[in-house]
Write an enzyme that holds these catalytic residues in place. Structure first.
Site, PDB file in Angstrom:
ATOM      1  N   ALA A 173       0.869  -1.188   0.000  1.00  0.00           N
ATOM      2  CA  ALA A 173       0.000   0.000   0.000  1.00  0.00           C
ATOM      3  C   ALA A 173       0.900   1.231   0.000  1.00  0.00           C
ATOM      4  O   ALA A 173       2.041   1.184   0.463  1.00  0.00           O
ATOM      5  CB  ALA A 173      -0.890  -0.025   1.231  1.00  0.00           C
TER       6      ALA A 173
ATOM      7  N   GLU B 160       4.856  -5.095   7.232  1.00  0.00           N
ATOM      8  CA  GLU B 160       4.117  -4.039   7.937  1.00  0.00           C
ATOM      9  C   GLU B 160       4.602  -3.843   9.371  1.00  0.00           C
ATOM     10  O   GLU B 160       4.527  -2.735   9.905  1.00  0.00           O
ATOM     11  CB  GLU B 160       2.619  -4.359   7.936  1.00  0.00           C
ATOM     12  CG  GLU B 160       1.941  -4.214   6.585  1.00  0.00           C
ATOM     13  CD  GLU B 160       1.985  -5.464   5.721  1.00  0.00           C
ATOM     14  OE1 GLU B 160       2.776  -6.398   6.033  1.00  0.00           O
ATOM     15  OE2 GLU B 160       1.217  -5.535   4.750  1.00  0.00           O
TER      16      GLU B 160
ATOM     17  N   GLU C 223      -0.408  -9.340  -0.502  1.00  0.00           N
ATOM     18  CA  GLU C 223      -1.818  -9.643  -0.188  1.00  0.00           C
ATOM     19  C   GLU C 223      -2.686  -9.650  -1.449  1.00  0.00           C
ATOM     20  O   GLU C 223      -3.574 -10.491  -1.596  1.00  0.00           O
ATOM     21  CB  GLU C 223      -2.342  -8.631   0.842  1.00  0.00           C
ATOM     22  CG  GLU C 223      -1.644  -8.798   2.178  1.00  0.00           C
ATOM     23  CD  GLU C 223      -1.934  -7.670   3.148  1.00  0.00           C
ATOM     24  OE1 GLU C 223      -1.601  -6.509   2.829  1.00  0.00           O
ATOM     25  OE2 GLU C 223      -2.493  -7.935   4.217  1.00  0.00           O
TER      26      GLU C 223
ATOM     27  N   GLY D  75       0.775  -5.009   1.034  1.00  0.00           N
ATOM     28  CA  GLY D  75      -0.443  -5.106   0.218  1.00  0.00           C
ATOM     29  C   GLY D  75      -0.191  -5.756  -1.128  1.00  0.00           C
ATOM     30  O   GLY D  75      -1.109  -6.345  -1.714  1.00  0.00           O
TER      31      GLY D  75
HETATM   32  N1  CAA Z   1       4.647   3.149  -0.690  1.00  0.00           N
HETATM   33  C1  CAA Z   1       5.060   4.302  -1.237  1.00  0.00           C
HETATM   34  N2  CAA Z   1       6.231   4.426  -1.902  1.00  0.00           N
HETATM   35  C2  CAA Z   1       7.009   3.327  -1.996  1.00  0.00           C
HETATM   36  C3  CAA Z   1       6.640   2.094  -1.461  1.00  0.00           C
HETATM   37  C4  CAA Z   1       5.383   2.023  -0.771  1.00  0.00           C
HETATM   38  N3  CAA Z   1       4.902   0.882  -0.254  1.00  0.00           N
HETATM   39  N4  CAA Z   1       7.609   1.200  -1.715  1.00  0.00           N
HETATM   40  C5  CAA Z   1       8.563   1.853  -2.425  1.00  0.00           C
HETATM   41  N5  CAA Z   1       8.198   3.125  -2.577  1.00  0.00           N
HETATM   42  C6  CAA Z   1       8.961   4.191  -3.270  1.00  0.00           C
HETATM   43  C7  CAA Z   1      10.126   4.682  -2.460  1.00  0.00           C
HETATM   44  O1  CAA Z   1       9.703   5.633  -1.523  1.00  0.00           O
HETATM   45  C8  CAA Z   1      11.014   5.245  -3.534  1.00  0.00           C
HETATM   46  O2  CAA Z   1      10.516   6.515  -3.909  1.00  0.00           O
HETATM   47  P1  CAA Z   1      11.564   7.744  -4.117  1.00  0.00           P
HETATM   48  O3  CAA Z   1      12.391   7.324  -5.316  1.00  0.00           O
HETATM   49  O4  CAA Z   1      10.665   8.908  -4.385  1.00  0.00           O
HETATM   50  O5  CAA Z   1      12.363   7.831  -2.883  1.00  0.00           O
HETATM   51  C9  CAA Z   1      10.776   4.307  -4.726  1.00  0.00           C
HETATM   52  O6  CAA Z   1       9.546   3.639  -4.443  1.00  0.00           O
HETATM   53  C10 CAA Z   1      11.854   3.251  -4.845  1.00  0.00           C
HETATM   54  O7  CAA Z   1      11.984   2.610  -3.601  1.00  0.00           O
HETATM   55  P2  CAA Z   1      13.383   2.444  -2.825  1.00  0.00           P
HETATM   56  O8  CAA Z   1      14.290   3.582  -3.126  1.00  0.00           O
HETATM   57  O9  CAA Z   1      13.083   2.187  -1.389  1.00  0.00           O
HETATM   58  O10 CAA Z   1      13.924   1.128  -3.555  1.00  0.00           O
HETATM   59  P3  CAA Z   1      14.924   0.029  -2.969  1.00  0.00           P
HETATM   60  O11 CAA Z   1      15.256  -0.844  -4.116  1.00  0.00           O
HETATM   61  O12 CAA Z   1      16.013   0.658  -2.177  1.00  0.00           O
HETATM   62  O13 CAA Z   1      14.039  -0.813  -1.894  1.00  0.00           O
HETATM   63  C11 CAA Z   1      12.052  -1.966  -1.143  1.00  0.00           C
HETATM   64  C12 CAA Z   1      12.955  -1.587  -2.342  1.00  0.00           C
HETATM   65  C13 CAA Z   1      12.799  -2.928  -0.208  1.00  0.00           C
HETATM   66  C14 CAA Z   1      10.827  -2.674  -1.699  1.00  0.00           C
HETATM   67  C15 CAA Z   1      11.633  -0.693  -0.363  1.00  0.00           C
HETATM   68  O14 CAA Z   1      11.140   0.280  -1.302  1.00  0.00           O
HETATM   69  C16 CAA Z   1      10.598  -0.900   0.665  1.00  0.00           C
HETATM   70  O15 CAA Z   1      10.884  -1.419   1.744  1.00  0.00           O
HETATM   71  N6  CAA Z   1       9.328  -0.474   0.412  1.00  0.00           N
HETATM   72  C17 CAA Z   1       8.253  -0.523   1.354  1.00  0.00           C
HETATM   73  C18 CAA Z   1       7.719  -1.947   1.502  1.00  0.00           C
HETATM   74  C19 CAA Z   1       6.625  -1.967   2.557  1.00  0.00           C
HETATM   75  O16 CAA Z   1       6.835  -1.629   3.712  1.00  0.00           O
HETATM   76  N7  CAA Z   1       5.420  -2.384   2.145  1.00  0.00           N
HETATM   77  C20 CAA Z   1       4.280  -2.476   3.028  1.00  0.00           C
HETATM   78  C21 CAA Z   1       3.440  -1.214   2.941  1.00  0.00           C
HETATM   79  S1  CAA Z   1       2.165  -1.160   4.183  1.00  0.00           S
HETATM   80  C22 CAA Z   1       0.907  -2.118   3.550  1.00  0.00           C
HETATM   81  O17 CAA Z   1       0.984  -2.650   2.454  1.00  0.00           O
HETATM   82  C23 CAA Z   1      -0.310  -2.265   4.451  1.00  0.00           C
HETATM   83  C24 CAA Z   1      -1.280  -3.302   3.983  1.00  0.00           C
HETATM   84  O18 CAA Z   1      -1.245  -4.427   4.414  1.00  0.00           O
HETATM   85  C25 CAA Z   1      -2.347  -2.962   3.036  1.00  0.00           C
END
Ligand code: CAA
Length: 257
Positions: free
Chosen positions: A64, A131, A111, A108
């Site tokens: 998400a 999460e 999921e 998400g």
């Molecule tokens: N939401 C918003 N933006 C996101 C995102 C997310 N879930 N995941 C990645 N992005 C964005 C980053 O902010 C980044 O944007 P900028 O270039 O503007 O900084 C871009 O995508 C690229 O990401 P990274 O620079 O972080 O890329 P990376 O290769 O270094 O890392 C990753 C990749 C490990 C997937 C890392 O991006 C990450 O940990 N993302 C978040 C994953 C996460 O926590 N997901 C769960 C979300 S909560 C949820 O989903 C609740 C639910 O159950 C419904």
């Protein structure tokens, strides 16, 4: 603004592609509304027998959209029916939906993949429910579907540590049905989807409905549902055609009726 959900039609297969590469396909309302509309259109289209949901090579979806929800209060989430309003459409689709996962399927994203009927993965796929690292928990079915797919031990491990599972472990554990090279993933998934779509659509829908009963009921109730549905399949024109074709040593010509 770029279209965040793209669709294509390949034979009798509808392909839906999540298209927010700049944020690793993070799922916001536009994406989830777009997926819902695409499913509505494919489900209403008699010429479509199977649906494939995919992302790009780097990400199916990294979860998400964290930026969107980070300031949410309880009332924002509750009153807008966050997740439920526009994420559940995949679950209610009666035609089969296959997730083709390459790269990250996190939070998400994992999921949404699990809402589909099965997951085909590229060998670079990474699944996870991270999460816990954000001070929250999976909110789109992860705590429920992951244990059903991989068992309690691995589901607890994934949800409590937030670690990722690679494609090989995901296949070993039952989360993933098949693994392909990344450049072959969509092509191979479309081929499998076309095979499914060429079978009798009502028979395919009956199979999907019956397998899903395994998750919703006791074995006795599930077997009863299957048996009644099997009996009902004798009302299909396609059942007459399929069996006649076998006996006549020819290819069946299903009319999806
Ligand atoms: N939401 C918003 N933006 C996101 C995102 C997310 N879930 N995941 C990645 N992005 C964005 C980053 O902010 C980044 O944007 P900028 O270039 O503007 O900084 C871009 O995508 C690229 O990401 P990274 O620079 O972080 O890329 P990376 O290769 O270094 O890392 C990753 C990749 C490990 C997937 C890392 O991006 C990450 O940990 N993302 C978040 C994953 C996460 O926590 N997901 C769960 C979300 S909560 C949820 O989903 C609740 C639910 O159950 C419904």
């Amino acid at each position: 603004m770029a279209d965040v959900v793209l669709t294509e039609i390949h034979g009798r297969v509808g392909l839906i592609r999540i298209n927010r590469p700049e944020v690793l396909n993070a799922l916001n309302n536009d994406v989830m509304d777009g997926i819902g509309l695409a499913i509505d259109a494919f489900e209403a289209d008699e010429a479509i027998g199977c649906i494939v949901l995919t992302g790009n090579e780097k990400a199916f979806a990294a979860g998400a959209d964290i930026g969107f929800m980070k300031e949410f209060g309880y009332m924002d989430a509750y009153k807008t029916d966050f997740i439920t309003r526009n994420w559940e459409r995949i679950r209610t689709c009666r035609k089969p939906v296959i997730a083709a996962v390459s790269g990250y399927a996190l939070g998400g994203g994992c999921e949404v993949a699990m809402m589909c009927d099965m997951i085909y993965a590229a060998d670079n796929a990474r699944f996870g429910q991270p999460e816990i690292k954000l001070g929250t928990l999976p909110g789109a079915g992860g705590t429920q579907r992951l244990p059903r797919a991989v068992g309690k031990a691995k589901a607890m491990d994934m949800c409590l540590t937030g670690r990722m599972m690679d494609a090989a472990e995901a296949e070993r554990s039952g989360l993933v049905a098949r693994i392909f090279a990344p450049e072959k993933l969509v092509e191979e998934t479309l081929a499998a989807a076309q095979t499914i779509a060429d079978y009798s659509l009502p028979a395919v829908m009956m199979v999907k409905e019956s397998v899903n009963r395994a998750y919703e009921s006791s074995l006795a109730e599930g077997l009863l549902f299957e048996r009644r549905t099997f009996h009902a399949s004798f009302a299909l024109e396609d059942q007459k055609e399929g069996m006649a074709a076998f006996v006549g040593k020819r290819k069946a010509d299903f009319k999806h009726r």
